[in-house]
Design a protein around this motif. Structure first.
Motif, PDB file in Angstrom:
ATOM      1  N   ARG A  58     -43.662  -3.530 -78.309  1.00 10.78           N
ATOM      2  CA  ARG A  58     -41.746  -3.775 -78.320  1.00 10.78           C
ATOM      3  C   ARG A  58     -41.710  -3.533 -79.340  1.00 10.78           C
ATOM      4  N   PRO A  62     -37.840   3.591 -77.147  1.00 11.98           N
ATOM      5  CA  PRO A  62     -37.909   3.331 -75.795  1.00 11.98           C
ATOM      6  C   PRO A  62     -38.576   5.233 -75.080  1.00 11.98           C
ATOM      7  N   TYR A  66     -42.375   7.097 -67.242  1.00 14.07           N
ATOM      8  CA  TYR A  66     -43.797   6.432 -67.383  1.00 14.07           C
ATOM      9  C   TYR A  66     -44.530   7.052 -67.415  1.00 14.07           C
ATOM     10  N   VAL A  88     -45.389  -2.978 -62.295  1.00 10.26           N
ATOM     11  CA  VAL A  88     -44.074  -3.591 -61.823  1.00 10.26           C
ATOM     12  C   VAL A  88     -44.047  -4.149 -59.919  1.00 10.26           C
ATOM     13  N   ASP A 145     -40.176  -8.365 -70.780  1.00 10.66           N
ATOM     14  CA  ASP A 145     -39.315  -8.765 -70.095  1.00 10.66           C
ATOM     15  C   ASP A 145     -38.258  -6.928 -70.581  1.00 10.66           C
ATOM     16  N   GLY A 146     -37.990  -5.596 -70.010  1.00 11.89           N
ATOM     17  CA  GLY A 146     -37.384  -5.206 -69.999  1.00 11.89           C
ATOM     18  C   GLY A 146     -37.588  -4.739 -71.823  1.00 11.89           C
ATOM     19  N   ILE A 147     -38.491  -4.258 -72.892  1.00 10.99           N
ATOM     20  CA  ILE A 147     -38.959  -3.714 -74.236  1.00 10.99           C
ATOM     21  C   ILE A 147     -38.626  -2.348 -73.785  1.00 10.99           C
ATOM     22  N   GLY A 149     -37.719   0.738 -73.006  1.00 10.92           N
ATOM     23  CA  GLY A 149     -36.938   0.937 -72.159  1.00 10.92           C
ATOM     24  C   GLY A 149     -37.959   0.721 -70.524  1.00 10.92           C
ATOM     25  N   LEU A 150     -38.997  -0.109 -70.431  1.00 13.53           N
ATOM     26  CA  LEU A 150     -38.818  -0.329 -69.383  1.00 13.53           C
ATOM     27  C   LEU A 150     -38.635  -1.582 -68.347  1.00 13.53           C
ATOM     28  N   ASP A 151     -38.881  -1.033 -67.157  1.00 11.78           N
ATOM     29  CA  ASP A 151     -38.796  -2.691 -66.169  1.00 11.78           C
ATOM     30  C   ASP A 151     -39.337  -3.702 -66.163  1.00 11.78           C
ATOM     31  N   PRO A 152     -38.830  -4.906 -66.031  1.00 12.61           N
ATOM     32  CA  PRO A 152     -39.482  -6.069 -66.600  1.00 12.61           C
ATOM     33  C   PRO A 152     -40.902  -5.406 -65.182  1.00 12.61           C
TER      34      PRO A 152
END
Length: 672
Positions: A58, A62, A66, A88, A145-147, A149-152
Motif C-alpha cells: 500500500r 504505483p 505486473y 486477480v 482494493d486498488g492500491i 496502481g493494481l487491479d482489485p
C-alpha cells in the motif's frame, strides 16, 4: 496364537506388549498436542506476514506493470523466506517462486480455499501440498482494493512447513529411539532370566526326541524344576513300556512278513477307507509299478471298476462275507481275486488275494479254439459227403455220368479232409519237435532249385513262368532239410495258386553277415494291410471269392512255414504290395543263419537256438503244440478215425499222388 511360540518368546513378547500399552498413549497424545500448537503458531505468523506485506504494498508507488510487481514480490520473498502471490479473478499475475513468463501456464486459483475466504473480506488460511513447488505450505490470503496502481484482487502468502516438520521429526525420533531401547532392554532381560529354565527344558526335549526316534534306553536325568518332575517321570515310564511292546511287535512282524512274502499269491491289504495299506512281493511281481500305489484305491491300481464296486459294497456292509471274482487285467493275464473282510479297531477292512489263473485260462481257450476250428473245417466237407452219399443210397441217379459226378464230389471233399488232417499232423510234429529238431548244414539253393523243378508242371498249366534267380553256387544254411522242403513247397505253391496267367513267380537269395535271406515273389493280387500280421495264424485264410472252401485249403500252410522257420532260429515275413500303382504283388522272405564252425555236426542239442535271430514272437504256445499232437493221436486211436488216419499217413509220404501238387499238403492258400 501364543501357544505356537516358545516360553522364551512368549515372555519377551508379553514384556514388549506391556511397554507398548504403557508408552504408546502418552506418545500419541503428546505428538497430537504438539503438532496442533505448532500449526496454530505457524498460521498466526502467516497472518502477520500477509498484513505486513499488504502494508508495504500500500505504501509502494504505483507499479508500471505486473512484470515490475513480480520483480518486487520476488525480492521481498528472498528477504522474508515466504512465497508471495497476487491473484486477480483467479489468474496469477505475480508469484515470487514462478518466473513471469510462466505465470500464464498456472492453473486457475479462484477456487483455492484461502482465496474464496479472502474474497468475503476475512483472512483466509489453509494448509495443503503445493503441486507447483512440490511441498507442504501454510497459505494466508487477504483482499486488496486498488492500491499501488493494481487491479482489485487477492494477496496470498505461503510459508513452508518443512521447518516445523523438521522440529517435530527430531522430537519423534528421540521418543522412538527411547521406546526401542526399552524394548531391547526388556527382551535382553527376559533372555537372561529364562536361560537356565530353557536349557533344562531343551535337555528334556532332546531326551524325549531320542526316545521317539527309537532310543528306548534313553532316560531323563536332569530335571530343571520341581514343576517338570512329573513330566520327566512320565516320559521315562513311557519309554520303558514302549521298549517292551516294540520287542514283542518285532517278533510278531517277522513271523507275519515271512508268511506274507512267502506266498505265491498276490496279497493286498486295504484300510478302513478302502485304500491300499500294504502288499506282498508276489503282488508287486504280478503288476508293474503297483509298489508305488500305496494309499491308492484298488481302482487306481488295477483299473477295474467291478473290483472297486465289490470292495465298496463289502466295506459298508456290516455282515459282509468273503467272496471271489474273476477278471482279466490285460496282456493275456487272468486272475481270480478272493475278497476277505475283517474288522479291527479302525473299522471294516479287507484282504484281497490274487490267484494267477492265466495259464489255466490260456489252456482252456486254446482247447476251445482248437475244437471250434477243427469242427468248423470238418463240418462242411462231412455235410457234403453225407448229402451225396444219402442221395446215392436213397435215390441213385439213372445217369452214369451224374453218379460219377457225385462220387467225384465225395472224393474231392474226402481229399480236402485228408489234406487238412495231414497238415495238422505236420504242424503237430513240427511243434512237438520244437527246439529238439536236428539242424545241419543244408544247401538252400539246391533245395529251392529242386522245388522249382517239381512245381514247373503246375505253373505251366496256368501259363505262369518260374524264374530262378538263386544262381548255381551253394547257399548253406543251418536247417532241417525236410522242413526246408516243406517251407519252399508251400510258398511256391501259394505263389502259383494266386498268380494270374501270363505272370512270373520269382525266387532269389542274398547272403550277408552270416545270414541267408530267400525270397519268393509273385504278381498276384497282393495281401491287404490288415491281413499281413494274421496270414501266419492257423486256420486264417484270405477269402477273396466269398467261399473259403473253394480253394481246397484248411488255412494251415503258412502256419506250418512259420513254425518250421522259427524252430530253425530264423524269421519269415511278407511285403505287399510290390507295385504301388496297381496294389498287386507279394514277396515272402525267409531268413536263416549260415552254419558256424561250432555248428558243424550239431544234433538235437545243437539246434542253434542261441543265435541272435528273432524269437518265435508270434509262434503258437507250447501248450497248443502239445494239445494239437494229443488231439491228433487221440483221433488216430479211435476205430472211427482209422479210415481218416490211414489216408493221411499215406498222403504224407513222398509217393502220395497229391504230394507236390496244388492240392497237396504244401498247397495251402496264402494266409493259410
Amino acid at each position: 496364537m501364543m501357544k505356537q511360540y516358545s516360553l522364551r518368546k512368549r515372555l519377551v513378547v508379553g514384556t514388549w506388549l506391556l511397554l507398548i500399552v504403557a508408552l504408546l498413549p502418552p506418545y500419541l497424545y503428546f505428538d497430537k498436542t504438539l503438532r496442533r500448537d505448532v500449526l496454530l503458531e505457524a498460521k498466526a505468523r502467516a497472518a502477520e506476514d500477509v498484513d505486513t506485506t499488504y502494508w508495504l504494498l500500500r505504501e509502494h508507488p504505483p507499479f508500471p506493470s505486473y512484470r515490475h510487481l513480480n520483480g518486487w514480490v520476488t525480492e521481498l520473498s528472498r528477504r522474508t523466506g515466504t512465497r508471495i502471490t497476487y491473484i486477480v479473478d483467479g489468474h496469477v499475475l505475480a508469484d515470487s517462486d514462478v518466473p513471469f513468463e510462466r505465470l500464464s501456464t498456472l492453473e486457475d486459483h479462484a477456487n483455492r480455499p484461502e482465496v474464496l475466504e479472502a474474497r468475503t473480506g476475512a483472512l483466509g488460511t489453509d494448509v495443503r501440498f503445493s503441486a507447483t513447488l512440490g511441498k507442504d505450505l501454510i497459505y494466508a490470503a487477504r483482499k486488496v482494493d486498488g492500491i499501488a496502481g493494481l487491479d482489485p484482487g487477492t494477496l496470498r502468502l505461503a510459508l513452508p512447513l518443512s521447518v516445523v516438520h523438521d522440529r517435530l521429526d527430531r522430537m519423534e525420533n528421540g521418543l522412538v529411539w527411547a521406546f526401542l531401547f526399552s524394548l531391547m532392554a526388556s527382551g535382553a532381560l527376559g533372555l537372561v532370566v529364562t536361560r537356565p529354565l530353557l536349557r533344562g527344558m531343551e535337555t528334556m526335549a532332546m531326551a524325549a526326541q531320542a526316545i521317539g526316534q527309537g532310543e528306548y534306553g534313553r532316560r531323563i536325568r536332569d530335571i530343571p524344576g520341581r514343576e517338570l518332575r512329573p513330566l520327566a517321570h512320565a516320559i521315562n515310564g513311557m519309554a520303558h513300556n514302549i521298549e517292551q511292546h516294540l520287542h514283542q511287535l518285532n517278533e510278531q512282524k517277522g513271523r507275519l512278513e515271512a508268511v506274507f512274502n512267502g506266498m505265491h499269491e498276490g496279497v493286498m491289504v486295504l484300510d478302513a477307507a478302502g485304500r491300499i495299506e500294504s502288499m506282498n512281493r508276489a503282488l508287486t511281481a504280478m503288476f508293474t509299478g503297483i509298489g508305488n500305489k500305496l494309499g491308492a484305491t484298488p481302482l487306481e491300481a488295477t483299473m477295474k471298476p467291478e473290483l472297486q464296486r465289490m470292495v465298496d459294497e463289502m466295506l459298508i456292509s456290516p455282515n459282509a462275507r468273503g467272496t471271489s471274482m474273476q477278471t482279466d487285467l490285460g496282456e493275456g493275464r487272468a486272475f481270480e481275486i478272493s475278497l476277505v473282510p475283517f474288522r479291527d479297531a479302525s473299522g471294516q477292512r479287507m484282504v484281497l488275494v490274487f490267484h494267477d489263473i492265466s495259464e489255466r485260462e490260456k489252456l482252456e481257450r486254446i482247447r476251445r479254439d482248437f475244437v471250434a476250428n477243427v469242427s468248423h473245417e470238418l463240418k462242411t466237407p462231412l455235410t457234403s459227403i453225407k448229402g451225396y452219399a444219402e442221395t446215392l443210397l436213397e435215390a441213385p441217379p439213372s445217369s452214369r455220368d451224374q453218379m460219377a459226378a457225385f462220387l467225384r464230389t465225395i472224393l474231392k471233399n474226402a481229399n480236402h479232409m485228408t489234406k487238412m488232417v495231414n497238415s495238422l499232423l505236420v504242424l503237430a510234429r513240427s511243434e512237438h519237435k520244437g527246439d529238439k529238431v536236428a539242424l545241419t548244414g543244408v544247401d538252400a539253393a539246391e533245395v529251392l532249385r529242386q522245388t522249382v523243378r517239381e512245381l514247373e508242371p503246375v505253373a505251366s498249366r496256368k501259363d505262369i513262368t518260374l524264374e530262378n534267380g538263386v544262381g548255381a553256387g551253394p547257399l548253406v544254411v543251418l536247417a532241417d532239410r525236410d522242413g526246408l522242403v516243406e517251407v519252399f513247397r508251400n510258398l511256391l505253391d501259394n505263389a502259383i495258386k494266386y498268380s494270374p496267367p501270363q505272370t512270373r513267380v520269382s525266387v532269389s537269395a542274398t547272403a550277408a553277415d552270416g545270414r541267408v535271406t530267400l525270397c519268393v515273389s509273385d504278381q498276384g493280387p497282393g495281401i491287404p494291410e490288415k491281413s499281413r500280421d494274421r496270414i501266419f495264424e492257423r486256420f486264417y485264410r484270405l477269402d477273396r471269392d466269398g467261399d473259403g472252401t473253394k480253394n481246397g485249403s484248411a488255412g494251415l500252410g503258412l502256419a506250418i512255414c512259420r513254425r518250421i522257420v522259427m524252430s530253425h532260429g530264423g524269421d519269415i515275413w511278407v511285403e505287399s504290395p510290390l507295385d504301388a500303382a496297381t496294389r498287386t504283388g507279394a514277396a515272402f522272405f525267409v531268413m536263416l543263419f549260415s552254419p558256424r564252425p561250432e555248428d558243424e555236426g550239431t544234433g538235437a542239442d545243437g539246434d542253434g537256438s542261441d543265435r541272435d535271430g528273432p524269437g518265435d514272437g508270434q509262434g503258437t504256445p507250447a501248450v497248443l503244440h502239445a494239445a494239437t499232437t494229443k488231439a491228433m493221436h487221440a483221433a488216430a486211436a479211435t476205430p472211427e478215425a482209422a479210415a481218416v488216419v490211414a489216408p493221411v499217413a499215406d498222403a504224407s509220404g513222398p509217393s502220395a499222388p497229391e504230394q507236390g501238387g496244388a492240392d497237396g499238403p504244401g498247397g495251402q492258400p496264402r494266409g493259410a
